[in-house]
Design a protein around this motif. Structure first.
Motif, PDB file in Angstrom:
ATOM      1  N   ASP B 102     -19.561 -23.651  24.918  1.00 53.75           N
ATOM      2  CA  ASP B 102     -21.018 -23.170  25.287  1.00 53.75           C
ATOM      3  C   ASP B 102     -21.180 -21.595  25.384  1.00 53.75           C
ATOM      4  OD1 ASP B 102     -23.345 -22.387  26.482  1.00 53.75           O
ATOM      5  OD2 ASP B 102     -22.989 -23.582  28.565  1.00 53.75           O
ATOM      6  N   ILE B 103     -21.880 -20.981  24.370  1.00 58.10           N
ATOM      7  CA  ILE B 103     -21.964 -19.528  24.459  1.00 58.10           C
ATOM      8  C   ILE B 103     -23.358 -19.322  24.922  1.00 58.10           C
ATOM      9  CG2 ILE B 103     -22.165 -17.706  22.804  1.00 58.10           C
ATOM     10  CD1 ILE B 103     -20.466 -18.704  20.906  1.00 58.10           C
ATOM     11  N   GLY B 104     -23.249 -18.816  26.210  1.00 61.78           N
ATOM     12  CA  GLY B 104     -24.710 -18.344  26.760  1.00 61.78           C
ATOM     13  C   GLY B 104     -24.683 -16.967  26.973  1.00 61.78           C
ATOM     14  N   ARG B 105     -25.786 -16.418  27.400  1.00 57.88           N
ATOM     15  CA  ARG B 105     -25.865 -14.948  27.529  1.00 57.88           C
ATOM     16  C   ARG B 105     -25.012 -14.383  28.423  1.00 57.88           C
ATOM     17  NH1 ARG B 105     -29.568 -10.910  29.246  1.00 57.88           N
ATOM     18  NH2 ARG B 105     -30.086 -12.571  31.088  1.00 57.88           N
ATOM     19  N   THR B 106     -24.840 -15.022  29.586  1.00 58.70           N
ATOM     20  CA  THR B 106     -24.317 -14.578  30.693  1.00 58.70           C
ATOM     21  C   THR B 106     -22.558 -15.093  30.801  1.00 58.70           C
ATOM     22  OG1 THR B 106     -25.402 -15.964  32.189  1.00 58.70           O
ATOM     23  CG2 THR B 106     -26.167 -13.739  31.782  1.00 58.70           C
ATOM     24  N   TRP B 107     -22.794 -16.418  30.366  1.00 56.34           N
ATOM     25  CA  TRP B 107     -21.374 -17.109  30.764  1.00 56.34           C
ATOM     26  C   TRP B 107     -20.994 -17.686  29.217  1.00 56.34           C
ATOM     27  CZ3 TRP B 107     -18.202 -17.138  34.714  1.00 56.34           C
ATOM     28  CH2 TRP B 107     -18.727 -16.713  36.001  1.00 56.34           C
ATOM     29  N   LEU B 108     -19.668 -17.683  29.115  1.00 57.46           N
ATOM     30  CA  LEU B 108     -18.957 -18.390  27.935  1.00 57.46           C
ATOM     31  C   LEU B 108     -18.076 -19.410  28.551  1.00 57.46           C
ATOM     32  CD1 LEU B 108     -17.841 -18.819  24.978  1.00 57.46           C
ATOM     33  CD2 LEU B 108     -16.105 -17.075  25.605  1.00 57.46           C
ATOM     34  N   ARG B 109     -18.190 -20.872  28.093  1.00 59.53           N
ATOM     35  CA  ARG B 109     -17.549 -21.847  28.817  1.00 59.53           C
ATOM     36  C   ARG B 109     -17.011 -22.550  27.874  1.00 59.53           C
ATOM     37  NH1 ARG B 109     -20.640 -22.208  33.717  1.00 59.53           N
ATOM     38  NH2 ARG B 109     -22.815 -21.378  33.099  1.00 59.53           N
ATOM     39  N   VAL B 110     -15.594 -22.937  27.803  1.00 55.27           N
ATOM     40  CA  VAL B 110     -14.916 -23.443  26.921  1.00 55.27           C
ATOM     41  C   VAL B 110     -14.082 -24.777  27.365  1.00 55.27           C
ATOM     42  CG1 VAL B 110     -12.931 -23.315  25.087  1.00 55.27           C
ATOM     43  CG2 VAL B 110     -14.473 -21.314  25.353  1.00 55.27           C
ATOM     44  N   ALA B 111     -14.136 -25.880  26.761  1.00 52.97           N
ATOM     45  CA  ALA B 111     -13.344 -26.900  27.232  1.00 52.97           C
ATOM     46  C   ALA B 111     -12.607 -27.573  26.382  1.00 52.97           C
ATOM     47  CB  ALA B 111     -14.196 -28.111  28.190  1.00 52.97           C
ATOM     48  N   VAL B 112     -11.360 -28.320  26.661  1.00 47.87           N
ATOM     49  CA  VAL B 112     -10.647 -28.912  25.790  1.00 47.87           C
ATOM     50  C   VAL B 112     -10.607 -30.520  26.393  1.00 47.87           C
ATOM     51  CG1 VAL B 112      -8.425 -29.723  24.592  1.00 47.87           C
ATOM     52  CG2 VAL B 112      -9.298 -27.273  24.509  1.00 47.87           C
ATOM     53  N   VAL B 113     -10.893 -31.393  25.806  1.00 47.40           N
ATOM     54  CA  VAL B 113     -10.942 -32.709  26.429  1.00 47.40           C
ATOM     55  C   VAL B 113     -10.272 -33.681  25.091  1.00 47.40           C
ATOM     56  CG1 VAL B 113     -13.054 -32.274  27.573  1.00 47.40           C
ATOM     57  CG2 VAL B 113     -13.087 -33.653  25.303  1.00 47.40           C
ATOM     58  N   ASP B 114      -9.716 -34.915  25.813  1.00 45.31           N
ATOM     59  CA  ASP B 114      -8.984 -35.923  24.886  1.00 45.31           C
ATOM     60  C   ASP B 114     -10.106 -36.743  24.703  1.00 45.31           C
ATOM     61  OD1 ASP B 114      -9.520 -37.569  26.956  1.00 45.31           O
ATOM     62  OD2 ASP B 114      -7.317 -37.643  27.724  1.00 45.31           O
ATOM     63  N   LEU B 115      -9.627 -37.887  23.702  1.00 46.93           N
ATOM     64  CA  LEU B 115     -10.597 -38.924  23.240  1.00 46.93           C
ATOM     65  C   LEU B 115     -11.422 -39.432  24.160  1.00 46.93           C
ATOM     66  CD1 LEU B 115      -8.979 -39.924  19.829  1.00 46.93           C
ATOM     67  CD2 LEU B 115     -10.710 -38.437  20.211  1.00 46.93           C
ATOM     68  N   ASP B 116     -10.716 -39.816  25.239  1.00 49.69           N
ATOM     69  CA  ASP B 116     -11.369 -40.296  26.455  1.00 49.69           C
ATOM     70  C   ASP B 116     -12.558 -39.620  26.991  1.00 49.69           C
ATOM     71  OD1 ASP B 116     -10.234 -42.938  25.996  1.00 49.69           O
ATOM     72  OD2 ASP B 116      -8.724 -42.603  27.814  1.00 49.69           O
ATOM     73  N   GLY B 117     -12.484 -38.274  26.566  1.00 52.25           N
ATOM     74  CA  GLY B 117     -13.391 -37.328  27.527  1.00 52.25           C
ATOM     75  C   GLY B 117     -12.652 -36.787  28.584  1.00 52.25           C
ATOM     76  N   ALA B 118     -11.624 -37.004  28.898  1.00 52.72           N
ATOM     77  CA  ALA B 118     -11.268 -36.491  30.065  1.00 52.72           C
ATOM     78  C   ALA B 118     -10.882 -35.011  29.614  1.00 52.72           C
ATOM     79  CB  ALA B 118      -9.991 -36.879  30.449  1.00 52.72           C
ATOM     80  N   VAL B 119     -11.075 -34.098  30.628  1.00 49.96           N
ATOM     81  CA  VAL B 119     -10.963 -32.389  30.451  1.00 49.96           C
ATOM     82  C   VAL B 119      -9.477 -32.414  30.875  1.00 49.96           C
ATOM     83  CG1 VAL B 119     -11.518 -30.331  31.409  1.00 49.96           C
ATOM     84  CG2 VAL B 119     -13.438 -32.058  31.358  1.00 49.96           C
ATOM     85  N   ALA B 120      -8.815 -31.672  29.815  1.00 52.61           N
ATOM     86  CA  ALA B 120      -7.425 -31.302  29.806  1.00 52.61           C
ATOM     87  C   ALA B 120      -7.366 -29.877  30.282  1.00 52.61           C
ATOM     88  CB  ALA B 120      -6.794 -31.306  28.219  1.00 52.61           C
ATOM     89  N   ALA B 121      -8.245 -29.021  29.900  1.00 54.93           N
ATOM     90  CA  ALA B 121      -8.350 -27.797  30.628  1.00 54.93           C
ATOM     91  C   ALA B 121      -9.664 -27.109  30.006  1.00 54.93           C
ATOM     92  CB  ALA B 121      -7.124 -26.846  29.695  1.00 54.93           C
ATOM     93  N   ARG B 122      -9.979 -26.141  31.041  1.00 56.96           N
ATOM     94  CA  ARG B 122     -11.290 -25.480  30.884  1.00 56.96           C
ATOM     95  C   ARG B 122     -11.327 -24.082  31.526  1.00 56.96           C
ATOM     96  NH1 ARG B 122     -17.044 -27.748  33.436  1.00 56.96           N
ATOM     97  NH2 ARG B 122     -18.098 -25.485  33.364  1.00 56.96           N
ATOM     98  N   ALA B 123     -12.383 -23.420  30.831  1.00 59.00           N
ATOM     99  CA  ALA B 123     -12.590 -21.828  31.183  1.00 59.00           C
ATOM    100  C   ALA B 123     -13.750 -21.474  31.179  1.00 59.00           C
ATOM    101  CB  ALA B 123     -11.464 -20.877  30.481  1.00 59.00           C
ATOM    102  N   ASP B 124     -14.359 -20.789  32.431  1.00 63.84           N
ATOM    103  CA  ASP B 124     -15.469 -20.228  32.309  1.00 63.84           C
ATOM    104  C   ASP B 124     -15.256 -18.591  32.510  1.00 63.84           C
ATOM    105  OD1 ASP B 124     -15.483 -22.988  33.333  1.00 63.84           O
ATOM    106  OD2 ASP B 124     -17.631 -22.568  33.300  1.00 63.84           O
ATOM    107  N   VAL B 125     -15.883 -18.043  31.277  1.00 64.84           N
ATOM    108  CA  VAL B 125     -15.637 -16.524  31.574  1.00 64.84           C
ATOM    109  C   VAL B 125     -17.051 -15.655  31.427  1.00 64.84           C
ATOM    110  CG1 VAL B 125     -13.135 -16.540  30.860  1.00 64.84           C
ATOM    111  CG2 VAL B 125     -15.094 -16.239  29.369  1.00 64.84           C
ATOM    112  N   ARG B 126     -17.282 -14.673  31.931  1.00 61.70           N
ATOM    113  CA  ARG B 126     -18.430 -13.844  31.880  1.00 61.70           C
ATOM    114  C   ARG B 126     -18.237 -13.378  30.380  1.00 61.70           C
ATOM    115  NH1 ARG B 126     -22.187 -12.854  34.659  1.00 61.70           N
ATOM    116  NH2 ARG B 126     -22.227 -13.152  36.893  1.00 61.70           N
ATOM    117  N   ASN B 127     -19.636 -13.602  29.841  1.00 61.44           N
ATOM    118  CA  ASN B 127     -19.844 -12.945  28.413  1.00 61.44           C
ATOM    119  C   ASN B 127     -20.391 -11.583  28.769  1.00 61.44           C
ATOM    120  OD1 ASN B 127     -20.647 -12.390  26.036  1.00 61.44           O
ATOM    121  ND2 ASN B 127     -22.258 -13.793  25.651  1.00 61.44           N
TER     122      ASN B 127
END
Lengths: 400, 400
Positions: B102-127
């Motif tokens: 998710d590329i937002g004006r102020t935040w960049l959010r990235v997530a990796v999930v498996d086929l079940d939709g379970a989040v394996a890892a995630r990061a929210d960083v300021r853009n």
DNA sequence: CGATAAAGTTAAGGACCCTTACCAAGGTCG
DNA sequence: CGACCTTGGTAAGGGTCCTTAACTTTATCG
């Protein structure tokens, strides 16, 4: 799409979680061939094999099976540049017929067409019915007459689609919001119609069918997202996206008569501001008098009568607003203007485009209706054909 | 839906005119079983045979083939009331992973999930990126880090979806209308992103993804037609009908920022009248001062500051107008309010409903966003999962 | 009149699924 | 404790469909 339909006529829709046993494989391939044949119009077996990727023997047996069921037949031969002459096959348009009905406030139109879409018979009669019973009777009588005119066995008509103002509510089995047709909203009327005619009937909103009609046979061919603006006694819109009707959650999509129109001193409904009645009212306000119709106002405007010109100008402004709203929400690539106001499209098109430039950066193509008064009827026919082609095919496999 | 996507990743979409030879029959049945297994979560082979209508031997062999490809595995046993204990199977969530961005004006959010939709890892960083190059670099770095955090082989991530303001134009391979991200509209940026990450990427409008997110995981579950109103720095809307995104003819559907807003003396765009900026401007006009944000105005309104209350009131009126327009055109059964203004939904919901009553007889359910700031990211993930499930399955057959 | 080319048919083979029958494993009941 | 029941799972046989690879038929061309 089928949310609006009454009596969905069996499980025409492929159940995706049905197992794919051999029978379905055969059926699917036959269907593939039939569809391809419809697209090509006429083709030899070798050509179909090349086109579909199926092997020649498979095509031969499948086509024989289709021919035995009466869905295709030989139509002649073709001798290529060199080589043996090919036997040409074509889908048999007489494998089934459909009924299209357009119930308007002043006109009732009924047509019977074959699977190719060729009109076998048609009738346009004035709708003088004052009660829902009388109207239902008129529809049944006219439909029967049309079927007889086409010299058809009624059983050959496998499906029917009815276009009407308002929205069909399949749960309560009745039409709603059909303000201009007294009593038409009574429950069970559509069911009775279908019973008396002896065929499954679907009911759809007239603007929706008109949109589909223009998409299939008219100005909207190939459009990715088409919006049809029906400006007549009322105001309606039909939306066709990727060839499919968008009806919304309750079948009310495109009821832009309900758009808030902030033009007046107090909020009023857009329908009151844009429809044919509004054109007449505006003309009267600007000084015209006598027995006016929307058509009369447009005619006067063409002659330069100032009050009429001003009324048309106002109408253009409001249509532009409507178009802008639809464009912003839907992003159509084409907006077709139709309905009673269609008679004034030549006058409106320019000014509408002009106003639109000021209103929004989105500028979809705007085109006049090409089917005119027949849009709803042809839309009904097109919709009926869609399901009838499935129906005829499924029937066949059941019968064999 | 795929109109917006970059690099459609092979022929995931079933070509309808491909012949149904035996191989496809097998594949289709395996796919049927896999989907059913996903729906059930876990099941024995006998149970699957009953559910799908396939025979027990067929289920056994097909499931063995799926297991050999790593798409399903045994997860235990179940002893029924009476009878032999069954071996339970379940889809393997680790058969593939997807990336959501998710590329937002102020935040960049990235997530990796498996086929079940379970989040394996995630990061929210300021853009904090000021150039498109820097932003692209930030995206790549963050994505790589997230994949590493999840301890995954980058090749296991089979698909990615990026949410961004604006609209991706697949023909010109660039993002358009992304006013708030400088340089982001340059051609080829998305291509480079996909290359550097080594996976096929799709790009979608943020409001569209948020709508899909709320539909899949949030307030819109089961809705037939959902409209998501994203009121933040800008104004956007996403439409999900029957689970599928409506993007319009050019991907601009829902760009209701372009709606004509006749409130002011001269026509202005609705975006300028409704967005967070407009709330601040209104508050200032009514007498507030200092460094204001939309959130600050809402907080002040909660404390009863008159200028803020009036600004919120005005905002409610305009949101109501927006909702009314969308409702008239689309007939949604649910409208979700989200975006930066989501923080003020508690204040807006009542007045919006109030105004709506005066504006239109259509009254769709209005609900606050349930995913909040995560809507876009989760929508990206949901979209990616949709295609990844196809992708993983197709890959399997290619590999075997 | 034979070479070539295309349409269509026949025959053999293979892939897949289904049915029937059978085996296996756990429990209940006499 | 063993017969019986119920359910899960496997094995063998049969049938349908498609494909490949020939072959036949029929036209044109040199």
């Amino acid at each position: 799409m089928d949310e609006n339909g009454a009596m969905p006529a069996g499980d025409v829709i492929e159940q995706p979680d049905r197992p794919w046993n051999r029978g379905l494989l055969r059926r699917t391939n036959e269907r593939l061939l039939l569809d391809r044949l419809r697209a090509l119009g006429t083709a030899s077996r070798a050509q179909l094999a090349r086109e579909t990727g199926l092997s020649k023997p498979t095509v031969s047996t499948a086509l024989a099976s289709l021919a035995a069921a009466g869905l295709v037949h030989e139509v002649g031969t073709l001798t290529p540049e060199r080589g043996r002459t090919a036997v040409l096959y074509a889908p048999d348009p007489a494998a089934g017929y459909v009924l299209g009905v357009d119930i308007g406030r002043t006109w009732l139109r009924v047509a019977v067409v074959d699977l190719d879409g060729a009109v076998a018979a048609r009738a346009d009669v004035r709708n003088r019915a004052r009660t829902s019973t009388a109207l239902a009777g008129l529809v049944v009588d006219t439909a029967r007459r049309v079927i007889a005119d086409a010299a058809l066995d009624p059983a050959a008509v496998v499906h029917g689609v009815v276009g009407t103002p308002g929205v069909y509510d399949p749960a309560r089995r009745r039409v709603r919001y059909a303000a201009h047709l007294p009593g038409w909203g009574r429950a069970g009327i559509v069911d009775r119609l279908g019973e008396e005619l002896g065929m499954p009937l679907e009911v759809h909103n007239d603007a929706n069918l008109a949109a589909l009609g223009e998409y299939t046979y008219g100005a909207g061919a190939g459009s990715r997202l088409l919006a049809y603006l029906l400006i007549g006694t009322g105001l309606g819109m039909g939306v066709v996206a990727e060839g499919r009707l968008c009806t919304g959650a309750h079948g009310l999509a495109g009821e832009i008569g309900f758009l808030p129109w902030p033009g007046g001193p107090k909020p009023e409904r857009l329908e009151d501001a844009v429809s044919g009645v509004a054109v007449v009212a505006a003309a009267r306000r600007f000084g015209m008098s006598g027995r006016l119709t929307a058509k009369a106002v447009f005619d006067a405007a063409r002659l330069g009568v100032p009050a009429a010109v001003r009324a048309v100008e106002l109408e253009a402004e409001r249509v532009a607003y409507t178009v802008a709203a639809a464009a912003a929400v839907l992003d159509p690539d084409l907006i077709v203007l139709g309905g009673g106001v269609g008679q004034g499209v030549d006058l409106l098109l320019g000014p509408v485009r002009e106003h639109l430039r000021a209103l929004t950066p989105l500028r979809p193509r705007i085109a006049p209706s090409r089917l005119g008064e027949d849009a709803v009827l042809l839309g009904a026919v097109a919709t009926a054909l869609d399901t009838a082609r499935d129906l005829v095919f499924e029937h066949r496999t059941a019968g064999t």
